[in-house]
Scaffold this active site. Structure first.
Site, PDB file in Angstrom:
ATOM      1  N   ASP A 172       0.889  -1.155   0.000  1.00 40.46           N
ATOM      2  CA  ASP A 172       0.000   0.000   0.000  1.00 40.46           C
ATOM      3  C   ASP A 172       0.937   1.219   0.000  1.00 40.46           C
ATOM      4  O   ASP A 172       2.096   1.118   0.426  1.00 40.46           O
ATOM      5  CB  ASP A 172      -0.869  -0.043   1.261  1.00 40.46           C
ATOM      6  CG  ASP A 172      -1.676   1.216   1.442  1.00 40.46           C
ATOM      7  OD1 ASP A 172      -2.301   1.659   0.469  1.00 40.46           O
ATOM      8  OD2 ASP A 172      -1.686   1.768   2.558  1.00 40.46           O
ATOM      9  N   LEU A 173       0.472   2.359  -0.489  1.00 40.64           N
ATOM     10  CA  LEU A 173       1.364   3.526  -0.594  1.00 40.64           C
ATOM     11  C   LEU A 173       1.194   4.478   0.602  1.00 40.64           C
ATOM     12  O   LEU A 173       2.122   4.684   1.389  1.00 40.64           O
ATOM     13  CB  LEU A 173       1.087   4.250  -1.918  1.00 40.64           C
ATOM     14  CG  LEU A 173       1.911   5.493  -2.209  1.00 40.64           C
ATOM     15  CD1 LEU A 173       3.399   5.172  -2.339  1.00 40.64           C
ATOM     16  CD2 LEU A 173       1.416   6.178  -3.499  1.00 40.64           C
ATOM     17  N   ASP A 174      -0.042   5.028   0.725  1.00 27.36           N
ATOM     18  CA  ASP A 174      -0.303   6.021   1.771  1.00 27.36           C
ATOM     19  C   ASP A 174      -0.235   5.372   3.160  1.00 27.36           C
ATOM     20  O   ASP A 174      -1.002   4.452   3.449  1.00 27.36           O
ATOM     21  CB  ASP A 174      -1.695   6.635   1.574  1.00 27.36           C
ATOM     22  CG  ASP A 174      -1.813   7.409   0.261  1.00 27.36           C
ATOM     23  OD1 ASP A 174      -0.866   8.127  -0.075  1.00 27.36           O
ATOM     24  OD2 ASP A 174      -2.850   7.293  -0.420  1.00 27.36           O
ATOM     25  N   THR A 204       1.084  10.480   3.663  1.00 28.40           N
ATOM     26  CA  THR A 204       0.271  11.492   2.980  1.00 28.40           C
ATOM     27  C   THR A 204      -0.998  11.825   3.765  1.00 28.40           C
ATOM     28  O   THR A 204      -1.744  12.720   3.367  1.00 28.40           O
ATOM     29  CB  THR A 204      -0.128  10.992   1.581  1.00 28.40           C
ATOM     30  OG1 THR A 204      -0.502   9.634   1.729  1.00 28.40           O
ATOM     31  CG2 THR A 204       1.001  11.106   0.586  1.00 28.40           C
ATOM     32  N   LYS A 246      -8.501   6.718   6.626  1.00 24.13           N
ATOM     33  CA  LYS A 246      -7.332   5.985   6.125  1.00 24.13           C
ATOM     34  C   LYS A 246      -7.751   4.755   5.339  1.00 24.13           C
ATOM     35  O   LYS A 246      -8.505   3.920   5.833  1.00 24.13           O
ATOM     36  CB  LYS A 246      -6.419   5.583   7.285  1.00 24.13           C
ATOM     37  CG  LYS A 246      -5.654   6.772   7.827  1.00 24.13           C
ATOM     38  CD  LYS A 246      -4.591   6.385   8.827  1.00 24.13           C
ATOM     39  CE  LYS A 246      -3.858   7.629   9.278  1.00 24.13           C
ATOM     40  NZ  LYS A 246      -3.022   7.383  10.448  1.00 24.13           N
ATOM     41  N   SER A 298      -2.609   0.415  -4.245  1.00 23.62           N
ATOM     42  CA  SER A 298      -3.153   1.578  -3.526  1.00 23.62           C
ATOM     43  C   SER A 298      -4.493   2.027  -4.102  1.00 23.62           C
ATOM     44  O   SER A 298      -4.705   1.965  -5.314  1.00 23.62           O
ATOM     45  CB  SER A 298      -2.161   2.742  -3.629  1.00 23.62           C
ATOM     46  OG  SER A 298      -2.768   3.961  -3.240  1.00 23.62           O
ATOM     47  N   ALA A 299      -5.358   2.534  -3.225  1.00 19.06           N
ATOM     48  CA  ALA A 299      -6.658   3.056  -3.665  1.00 19.06           C
ATOM     49  C   ALA A 299      -6.516   4.404  -4.369  1.00 19.06           C
ATOM     50  O   ALA A 299      -7.413   4.838  -5.075  1.00 19.06           O
ATOM     51  CB  ALA A 299      -7.557   3.235  -2.443  1.00 19.06           C
ATOM     52  N   LYS A 331     -10.997  -1.188  -1.299  1.00 19.36           N
ATOM     53  CA  LYS A 331     -10.701  -2.099  -0.189  1.00 19.36           C
ATOM     54  C   LYS A 331     -11.847  -1.943   0.823  1.00 19.36           C
ATOM     55  O   LYS A 331     -12.330  -0.826   0.980  1.00 19.36           O
ATOM     56  CB  LYS A 331      -9.376  -1.708   0.476  1.00 19.36           C
ATOM     57  CG  LYS A 331      -8.170  -1.756  -0.468  1.00 19.36           C
ATOM     58  CD  LYS A 331      -6.949  -1.130   0.202  1.00 19.36           C
ATOM     59  CE  LYS A 331      -5.793  -1.007  -0.776  1.00 19.36           C
ATOM     60  NZ  LYS A 331      -4.618  -0.325  -0.220  1.00 19.36           N
ATOM     61  N   GLU A 339       0.275  -3.235   4.679  1.00 20.94           N
ATOM     62  CA  GLU A 339      -0.902  -2.361   4.772  1.00 20.94           C
ATOM     63  C   GLU A 339      -1.012  -1.686   6.134  1.00 20.94           C
ATOM     64  O   GLU A 339      -0.738  -2.311   7.147  1.00 20.94           O
ATOM     65  CB  GLU A 339      -2.152  -3.230   4.605  1.00 20.94           C
ATOM     66  CG  GLU A 339      -2.956  -2.996   3.387  1.00 20.94           C
ATOM     67  CD  GLU A 339      -3.561  -1.609   3.194  1.00 20.94           C
ATOM     68  OE1 GLU A 339      -3.882  -1.320   2.042  1.00 20.94           O
ATOM     69  OE2 GLU A 339      -3.719  -0.803   4.159  1.00 20.94           O
ATOM     70  N   ASP A 340      -1.486  -0.432   6.121  1.00 25.35           N
ATOM     71  CA  ASP A 340      -1.672   0.263   7.403  1.00 25.35           C
ATOM     72  C   ASP A 340      -3.146   0.425   7.782  1.00 25.35           C
ATOM     73  O   ASP A 340      -3.434   0.908   8.874  1.00 25.35           O
ATOM     74  CB  ASP A 340      -1.016   1.657   7.370  1.00 25.35           C
ATOM     75  CG  ASP A 340      -1.769   2.619   6.463  1.00 25.35           C
ATOM     76  OD1 ASP A 340      -2.117   2.221   5.331  1.00 25.35           O
ATOM     77  OD2 ASP A 340      -2.018   3.757   6.891  1.00 25.35           O
TER      78      ASP A 340
HETATM   79  C1  BG6 Z   1      -5.847   5.850   0.167  1.00 23.27           C
HETATM   80  C2  BG6 Z   1      -5.837   6.798   1.349  1.00 23.27           C
HETATM   81  O1  BG6 Z   1      -4.574   5.332  -0.045  1.00 23.27           O
HETATM   82  O2  BG6 Z   1      -6.285   6.540  -1.010  1.00 23.27           O
HETATM   83  C3  BG6 Z   1      -7.208   7.450   1.514  1.00 23.27           C
HETATM   84  O3  BG6 Z   1      -5.482   6.093   2.523  1.00 23.27           O
HETATM   85  C4  BG6 Z   1      -7.629   8.116   0.211  1.00 23.27           C
HETATM   86  O4  BG6 Z   1      -7.169   8.378   2.572  1.00 23.27           O
HETATM   87  C5  BG6 Z   1      -7.595   7.096  -0.921  1.00 23.27           C
HETATM   88  O5  BG6 Z   1      -8.946   8.661   0.331  1.00 23.27           O
HETATM   89  C6  BG6 Z   1      -7.954   7.715  -2.283  1.00 23.27           C
HETATM   90  O6  BG6 Z   1      -6.970   8.657  -2.624  1.00 23.27           O
HETATM   91  P1  BG6 Z   1      -7.077   9.729  -3.782  1.00 23.27           P
HETATM   92  O7  BG6 Z   1      -5.674  10.287  -3.861  1.00 23.27           O
HETATM   93  O8  BG6 Z   1      -7.454   9.005  -5.038  1.00 23.27           O
HETATM   94  O9  BG6 Z   1      -8.100  10.726  -3.373  1.00 23.27           O
HETATM   95 MG    MG Z   2      -2.731   3.191   3.582  1.00 19.68          MG
END
Ligand code: BG6
Ligand code: MG
Length: 221
Positions: free
Chosen positions: A9-11, A17, A45, A114-115, A145, A169-170
């Site tokens: 996962d990235l964030d 972020t 998150k 990542s989402a 997810k 993953e966090d």
């Molecule tokens: C996830 C974050 O990685 O991405 C969420 O943990 C975020 O907080 C989601 O809402 C979607 O991100 P983005 O950048 O497409 O708005």
């Molecule tokens: Mg995350």
């Protein structure tokens, strides 16, 4: 079970972020007269952009309709992009680059799962695109997810069996997504919160290839 690939996962795993998401959502909440705290931000998150907006609007008891919702999500994202476009490699969380390089040396393939639709920009800003063989993100999935889609997509891109993947993953929803994908997972954060993970560490700085192979030995699928 042998580990052929690690999916990150990235964030919250490789970069922090959450503070930028918070600043941008807070700016929107302030504009709408909604009280939104850092504690509320924890609930966002791993949650998709539109679901995050729903949570904030619910906090304020507002239901503005679909058109306004799109407008608010776009506004927030514009502010968020303004913040992340200034990110630098110094913002990579400790130990991440070292761990990823070490496992790659051992022949383990690596991917992002990542989402976030902003994944390409973040990877580019912090300069780590070359550390990943594949990137599955909000731009090539439709289900958030805990649906396993993003991790299954990453495994497919790598041409690796899901059972041979380990996810990092966090977020609770992300751990559940890994479980749903039939993958083993390492939680980044608190053991209490990430109880469904196979093991939990506070950050990738606590990981090394040996710990990863211990995970392989304790889990059989
Ligand atoms: C996830 C974050 O990685 O991405 C969420 O943990 C975020 O907080 C989601 O809402 C979607 O991100 P983005 O950048 O497409 O708005
Ligand atoms: Mg995350």
């Amino acid at each position: 079970m042998h580990t052929a690939a690690c999916i990150f996962d990235l964030d919250g795993v490789i970069v922090d972020t959450a503070k930028y998401h918070f600043q941008a959502w807070k700016r929107l909440a302030d504009q709408l007269g909604i009280i939104f705290t850092e504690e509320d931000n924890e609930r966002l998150k791993g949650v998709s952009r539109m679901s995050s907006l729903e949570i904030i609007l619910e906090l304020g008891g507002i239901n503005p309709g679909d058109e306004k919702k799109m407008e608010y999500a776009t506004l927030k994202n514009d502010w968020y992009v303004e913040l992340i476009s200034k990110m630098t490699p110094a913002e990579i969380l400790p130990g991440s680059v070292q761990f990823i390089k070490e496992i790659r040396k051992k022949g383990i393939r690596t991917a992002i799962g990542s989402a976030s639709k902003n994944t390409p920009m973040i990877l580019q800003r912090v300069g780590i695109q070359e550390l990943f063989d594949a990137v599955a993100d909000g731009n090539n999935i439709t289900k958030a997810k805990p649906d396993p889609e993003v991790f299954l997509k990453a495994a497919e891109m790598l041409n690796v069996d899901p059972a041979e993947c380990v996810v990092f993953e966090d977020a609770v929803a992300g751990i559940q997504a890994a479980v749903n994908a039939g993958m083993r997972c390492v939680g980044i954060g608190s053991k209490l919160v990430l109880a469904k993970a196979d093991m939990v560490v506070s950050g990738l700085n606590e990981m090394n290839p040996e710990i990863l192979s211990n995970l392989e030995n304790t889990k059989y699928i």
